[in-house]
Write an enzyme that holds these catalytic residues in place. Structure first.
Site, PDB file in Angstrom:
ATOM      1  N   TRP A 162      46.163  38.536  40.826  1.00 43.62           N
ATOM      2  CA  TRP A 162      46.494  37.361  40.136  1.00 43.62           C
ATOM      3  C   TRP A 162      47.470  37.956  39.064  1.00 43.62           C
ATOM      4  O   TRP A 162      48.077  37.041  38.326  1.00 43.62           O
ATOM      5  CB  TRP A 162      45.508  36.518  39.439  1.00 43.62           C
ATOM      6  CG  TRP A 162      44.660  37.022  38.181  1.00 43.62           C
ATOM      7  CD1 TRP A 162      44.027  38.293  38.100  1.00 43.62           C
ATOM      8  CD2 TRP A 162      44.411  36.539  36.939  1.00 43.62           C
ATOM      9  NE1 TRP A 162      43.421  38.515  36.984  1.00 43.62           N
ATOM     10  CE2 TRP A 162      43.668  37.695  36.257  1.00 43.62           C
ATOM     11  CE3 TRP A 162      44.587  35.266  36.534  1.00 43.62           C
ATOM     12  CZ2 TRP A 162      43.140  37.263  34.950  1.00 43.62           C
ATOM     13  CZ3 TRP A 162      44.090  35.141  35.270  1.00 43.62           C
ATOM     14  CH2 TRP A 162      43.555  36.078  34.453  1.00 43.62           C
ATOM     15  N   ASP A 163      47.180  39.153  38.673  1.00 42.73           N
ATOM     16  CA  ASP A 163      48.409  39.825  37.618  1.00 42.73           C
ATOM     17  C   ASP A 163      49.589  39.284  37.680  1.00 42.73           C
ATOM     18  O   ASP A 163      50.295  39.178  37.130  1.00 42.73           O
ATOM     19  CB  ASP A 163      48.166  41.171  37.619  1.00 42.73           C
ATOM     20  CG  ASP A 163      46.576  42.089  37.539  1.00 42.73           C
ATOM     21  OD1 ASP A 163      45.822  41.299  38.130  1.00 42.73           O
ATOM     22  OD2 ASP A 163      46.555  43.040  37.009  1.00 42.73           O
ATOM     23  N   GLU A 213      35.305  38.764  33.690  1.00 42.27           N
ATOM     24  CA  GLU A 213      34.480  39.446  34.428  1.00 42.27           C
ATOM     25  C   GLU A 213      33.123  39.858  33.806  1.00 42.27           C
ATOM     26  O   GLU A 213      32.253  40.627  34.628  1.00 42.27           O
ATOM     27  CB  GLU A 213      35.151  40.712  35.296  1.00 42.27           C
ATOM     28  CG  GLU A 213      36.388  40.182  35.924  1.00 42.27           C
ATOM     29  CD  GLU A 213      37.010  41.110  36.640  1.00 42.27           C
ATOM     30  OE1 GLU A 213      36.777  42.475  36.340  1.00 42.27           O
ATOM     31  OE2 GLU A 213      37.883  41.023  37.551  1.00 42.27           O
ATOM     32  N   LYS A 220      35.004  40.176  28.447  1.00 48.32           N
ATOM     33  CA  LYS A 220      35.784  41.364  28.961  1.00 48.32           C
ATOM     34  C   LYS A 220      37.382  40.761  28.317  1.00 48.32           C
ATOM     35  O   LYS A 220      38.155  41.752  28.248  1.00 48.32           O
ATOM     36  CB  LYS A 220      35.933  41.584  30.411  1.00 48.32           C
ATOM     37  CG  LYS A 220      36.449  42.866  30.753  1.00 48.32           C
ATOM     38  CD  LYS A 220      36.367  43.052  32.267  1.00 48.32           C
ATOM     39  CE  LYS A 220      37.335  44.185  32.855  1.00 48.32           C
ATOM     40  NZ  LYS A 220      37.267  44.361  34.478  1.00 48.32           N
ATOM     41  N   GLN A 221      37.803  39.831  28.370  1.00 49.73           N
ATOM     42  CA  GLN A 221      39.348  39.554  28.271  1.00 49.73           C
ATOM     43  C   GLN A 221      39.286  37.904  28.118  1.00 49.73           C
ATOM     44  O   GLN A 221      38.292  37.238  28.161  1.00 49.73           O
ATOM     45  CB  GLN A 221      39.876  39.866  29.532  1.00 49.73           C
ATOM     46  CG  GLN A 221      39.477  38.778  30.631  1.00 49.73           C
ATOM     47  CD  GLN A 221      39.844  39.615  31.858  1.00 49.73           C
ATOM     48  OE1 GLN A 221      39.199  40.328  32.632  1.00 49.73           O
ATOM     49  NE2 GLN A 221      41.097  39.363  32.414  1.00 49.73           N
TER      50      GLN A 221
END
Lengths: 760, 760
Positions: free
Chosen positions: B351-352, B478, B590-591
């Site tokens: 998906w980046d 994640e 994580k993000q």
């Protein structure tokens, strides 16, 4: 026929299934029911001999390996094969797949503890013979697997030859297509050269990684002095041939002694030969005599008598017999998910032990039950290390599947995430204590295990808005993984924490010295105990007001319902046909989860909730796990749904005999076997063990004329006999005991039957 | 220095990092910045040459494999190595790790598109020489990787020898200790024998499983006619040696042409030799000229000018340059997580692409952006099959990681469970349409992809109590896997469904013929579209009244908070130090997850919720993913938290140059590179693409004197120049355009600057 299992089937699928059904074992050694003489070419057979806990370590491969995933897995090994014996009539080799089988019967004799095959056979060239193969794995001499072959010539036989083999170089079975069977690492045993000494053939081998060794000494006898003998050794294989005249019946005996380094240390081969010497000339009949005596004792206590359904009677005995054959009776071993009957699940021990198999032993053979608890206790250091590996700071996390303590689960959502294993183990300790009143055990192993598991619950859960909550775990239902506040997990944790607090209070009062010692050993602080008590008290047990049920977890009821009605039959078990994510997304259960919790710990909820929950979850459960039917049967009994109770019970008691799950070839479903016993004793007889006492709420299924069994409780043996509308309690052993019948306490005195009316 | 990246470091760690930083590529071919002459013995180097999407399939191993787990994984392959060129001064071989390095500079020239190493070296025996290595991977002739080595003798050199190699037999890099790097399957290419023809050396190879082929033809030139020449072929390796007198400077050129069967079909070797012929005598300078022209065009549109911070200026250009070098420009390729700079993540597309890299191309190079969308469209059949494999009945599920469409994720909780990939792809299609107004694309690829993804949302979610809910998925974070109603997933699904409905309505009105065709192709029913609309309308978007934030998922806020303050620095990233289950159990991200959703789709919530959410989630986010800083920078800008915005931005722009994640050796963090651009354009300049128009809410970071960049919108090129307190908009290309500045619409006419005050 209820004391024997019989089969005369020879098709491929039944042969494989029968290898498991006719396996023989004694908790130490297990030998699958393979044919001595082999099969026809191309037929599949899982030829196996196992020693409980004898294993190697194999690497676990991951496409993506994250922190704390175990690197290796323990794996029960198939060991040297002593089963093979061929019979030759002149130049023709006996085979059930050639010539003409005039008669063939195969029997497992559960009263006496052996199996036999009786064959009347005509060879392709028209020669005729009766052959009987008998075998026995001794409960008294656990190292011994003895075989007896008699050949009785009927017509045209000039010479009879018996060709016996000892094969040291063996592998495990692999099936890359079935996730429930190993797909690699078949060859884990380095076989040494076979040799002959003191009249025995000796085969030794060593595992690749664990460097455990195992050996087999095999000695053969014939009942006729007049014969030719030839022997030949090639590498790891020994062959012997006895040749007799074809005039009279001959009897051939093969006595195999197995030893492993976990129990027998060094110089195994010497010891195994020495034991052969001590056994002198003992042959099949000699072992059989002891065996029958042993089993007589076993059945005297453990048997369940059913009047009215021979099939179920047979199924029940079959299950108890196989539990006895598989359960470890020494400190190195437990009871594997498949017992010693096959290689499925790699010989691992699961929660199956504590929740499904332990109760049978607890109530009939408490010394075996205690051994299971001590074995778990011996894994405590590994469990402490595992907790640290995950990232916890204290406490112990028992492995989901293991042999000697290492987590052997390669798929954590339905493995390590099942933290309830800790609560299950604590539960079995508490049950044992309540039944036995074993104070020494209470102060020592039980205190230590319950303290360390309680510490872990504090690591896993947290307080939130006045509740103690446990997030990101998986309950028993593997179709719903990684959830918050799984009811089963939380209530088992609550029980665990409560009892740890009780132990603490008790020791503080009664044995402060032991308490100090324990606290020092564990580097535990008093404040921790306060936290355990608070966590137990405030444990969040999800409940849905509208449905009046305990929710399986925080969000289970918000998910969509799987449409079981329109799912084609060939799509079951669902796990073999749908991606786990799809299953997680629905209200669909592989097995009893909340319903199981209601069975184990009924006092943490009320009868209405139990009933509503049963009805709700029954409708969304596929019973794809063999651990499910028995629990639904027990709870149907409790709720007076007698027809259902009987129906579920029927499915448990013959699950393996009738190969209902289609994979009996890989080994028997041991937990289900324990579940059958529970279906009767906890189900129909309504047994519950409470802190104060044992309680019964019995009824007799209308399909039966009577039901009779014993249970052990506090040094007493209590006999229950149920007939229509009534039960008679008799104290068979022990001085006096008080029990509960339908909420009222009664006293039993030795030999004085007490009759009570049963529930409708 | 902002047009060049320089380094003179020679320690092991920097060398590995520099191999990624100095990689050269053109979207088709990528060559890591390895030293031509090699390293000192024992030094680690990841020597690599890659063609975008050129891959083999390798088996994925599982300890326990469940239904729908992919059997194989695609893997980008390292291909034949043409980099090697050694320089000998008489009997001494040049090495930066021996003798005395009097001067060493290494440069990546981003304005002209090449790299060079300039060395002044004294040999162990005291001979002195200047050597320059130049290399270039051509944007104009994508097959060409050309090297030029000049050797200028200074002292004591009698003979100069150039030893050049072409090695066909190569492997991929493996590291069993790092989950982010492959641990096996190194050797996947069968190399053919190298041969010489038409003045070229030719190496060919074929992949083991996919049977793709690749070849390299290499041709060498010297500028001096007077030299000795020797060549030698052994198996898959060709060696050539040119020997010159040591009197004067010599220039050696090596021109390598790479072709693969995905793009060039059969007879690759012939074609590669033929191309060498067509390129005639073109050498480094000839390619450089074209290269500089190409880059001049690129920078003219794409450059971002910052006055006031050379380091950031350099970092930004570095990132844009590498995006250009890595992005696929043909229908077979996309842009990998590590671009063409290394082997990390196996060359997979994630998906980046859509969320982090596509925006840069969309707003500066729309034809490249469109190619990325078309590539995804080409995977639609695979995505349909994948949905079926999981157990869905219709729709398409795009793979979490892939090259040609097969799901290559081996760990589904942080792989396949990220269903949001479908919404991400739909989002990029919608963005493209809004920017380009490309109606043809809208009716065709966009309609098909949005219909098929919408169908899948209906499969994944369900209606419950008047809400449309999506259970058992994983959002971008994640550290929190397999949850219900992840806000990000749900809002992206809502957007996807809404637009599918819009497309349907639009086509029904404007192009019913196309609609009929599409509905027939997809076997879709009109009722489905009503369901999409209803699901969009009723999509459940979790919101917490008390905190006034969107909840990351149904239960995130009920979990305990991870104590980030007391977690030791060496325990980050957490995923390398804690079992995932432990992480799932906490409020720790994580993000960016909900914060990212607020950036992408701000209109589905309100400003207050956005602000509270930002503050809440910022406190629980570790930024262990390189996809995090940029989003927090953009949103800090939006919320006027300028210091934070700048701070996060600084960390994105130099993440690789300064190796902040410690793993740049495995390849550059391409998404973060796109994120840097977004931090400026979406962050500081406040760009948002809406259905009606583009909107800006710009401000200039106080650390800078000015900021200037262009964006493309509907055939227009718009220049923004920000100085303190004001912005000037200029229409550089195009007739006229209307845009929004701080919620007010303004018109731009060609060449007429419009000045506006910026936010504080």
């Amino acid at each position: 026929m209820s004391w024997t299992i019989e089969s005369s089937k020879l098709n491929q699928s039944d042969l494989l299934t029968n290898e498991s059904l006719f396996f023989l074992g004694n908790g130490y050694l297990g030998v699958r029911g393979n044919f001595e003489e082999g099969y026809s070419e191309g037929d599949k057979s899982i030829r196996g001999t196992y020693i409980n806990a004898f294993h190697d370590k194999v690497d676990i491969e991951y496409g993506e390996k994250l922190h704390g995933f175990p690197d290796t897995q323990e794996k029960l090994l198939n060991i040297m094969d002593a089963q093979s014996v061929q019979v030759w009539l002149d130049d023709e080799r006996f085979s059930l797949f050639e010539g003409e089988v005039l008669d063939f019967q195969r029997k497992l004799r559960m009263d006496q503890g052996y199996s036999e095959r009786i064959v009347h056979w005509r060879s392709p060239k028209g020669k005729e013979v009766n052959i009987t193969f008998k075998r026995l794995v001794s409960f008294v001499n656990r190292e011994v697997f003895v075989q007896e072959i008699t050949v009785d010539p009927v017509k045209g036989v000039e010479r009879i030859a018996i060709h016996s083999e000892l094969e040291g170089d063996v592998s495990n079975f692999v099936d890359p297509d079935d996730p429930r069977v190993a797909s690699g690492h078949a060859k884990r045993l380095a076989a040494g050269a076979v040799y002959e000494t003191d009249g025995c053939h000796v085969a030794g081998a060593e595992t690749h990684e664990t460097k455990m060794s195992v050996c087999c000494s095999s000695k053969t006898f014939s009942d006729k002095e007049n014969h030719d003998y030839e022997s030949n050794i090639e590498g790891a294989k020994a062959q012997e041939t006895y040749t007799f005249s074809g005039e009279e019946k001959i009897t051939f005996t093969k006595r195999n002694v197995y030893m492993d380094s976990m129990r027998y240390g060094q110089n195994l081969e010497k010891k195994a030969v020495q034991l052969q010497g001590e056994l002198a000339d003992d042959r099949f009949e000699d072992f059989l005599e002891e065996q029958a005596r042993y089993l007589n004792d076993f059945w005297k206590t453990s048997d369940i008598l059913i009047d009215g359904d021979d099939d179920l009677q047979q199924g029940i005995r079959f299950n108890m017999y196989h539990l006895l054959q598989s359960v470890g009776k020494d400190p190195k071993s437990n009871i594997a998910a498949k017992g010693l009957s096959g290689e499925g699940y790699e010989g691992h021990y699961f929660w199956d032990t504590e929740i499904y198999m332990f109760p049978f032993f607890l109530m009939t053979n408490p010394e075996i039950a205690k051994n299971l608890l001590l074995h778990r206790h011996s894994l405590l250091d590994s469990a402490r290390q595992r907790a640290k590996d995950i990232g916890h700071t204290r406490g112990a996390l028992f492995p989901w599947r293991t042999i000697t303590g290492g987590e052997s689960s390669a798929f954590f959502p339905a493995g390590t995430a099942q933290y309830h294993i800790n609560g299950d183990i604590a539960y079995s300790y508490i049950q044992y204590y309540m039944v036995s009143g074993d104070e020494d055990f209470f102060r020592n192993e039980m205190a230590e295990v319950l303290f360390e598991t309680s510490r872990l619950w504090l690591e896993v859960g947290h307080f939130h808005n006045g509740q103690f909550r446990i997030d990101s775990v998986t309950g028993p239902d593997e179709y719903t993984c990684i959830v918050n506040n799984n009811y089963y997990t939380n209530v088992m944790a609550k029980n665990n924490l409560l009892w740890a607090g009780k132990i603490y209070d008790h020791l503080k009062k009664e044995d402060p010295e032991r308490l100090t010692e324990l606290m020092n050993d564990l580097e535990a602080e008093e404040e921790e105990i306060e936290m355990w008590k608070e966590a137990a008290e405030k444990m969040f047990l999800p409940y849905n007001e509208e449905l009046k049920i305990n929710e399986q977890d925080d969000t289970f009821l918000q998910k969509g319902k799987w449409d079981l009605d329109t799912t084609p039959k060939d799509k079951y078990p669902l796990l073999l046909n749908y991606h786990p994510l799809l299953l997680y997304r629905y209200q669909v259960c592989k097995q009893a989860d909340t319903v199981l919790a209601h069975f184990l710990l009924e006092d943490f909820t009320d009868q209405d909730t139990i009933e509503h929950s049963y009805n709700y979850y029954e409708a969304v459960t596929t019973h794809d796990s063999s651990l499910s039917f028995c629990v639904f049967s027990i709870m149907a009994s409790k709720l007076g749904q007698k027809e259902k109770a009987y129906d579920y019970f029927s499915k448990t008691s013959r699950l393996d005999i009738d190969n209902l799950h289609g994979n009996t070839k890989d080994g028997l479903h041991m937990a289900n076997m324990g579940g059958t016993w529970m279906g009767i004793v906890y189900g129909f007889a309504g047994l519950r063990v409470k802190e104060s006492n044992v309680h019964f709420s019995p009824y007799l299924p209308e399909q039966w004329g009577s039901l009779e069994f014993n249970i052990r409780y506090r040094n007493c043996l209590i006999n229950l006999k149920l007939t229509e509308g009534k039960v008679v309690y008799t104290l068979v052993e022990g001085d006096a005991v008080r029990i509960f019948h339908m909420d009222s306490e009664i006293s039993l005195d030795p030999g004085v039957p007490v009759e009570k009316r049963t529930s409708l």
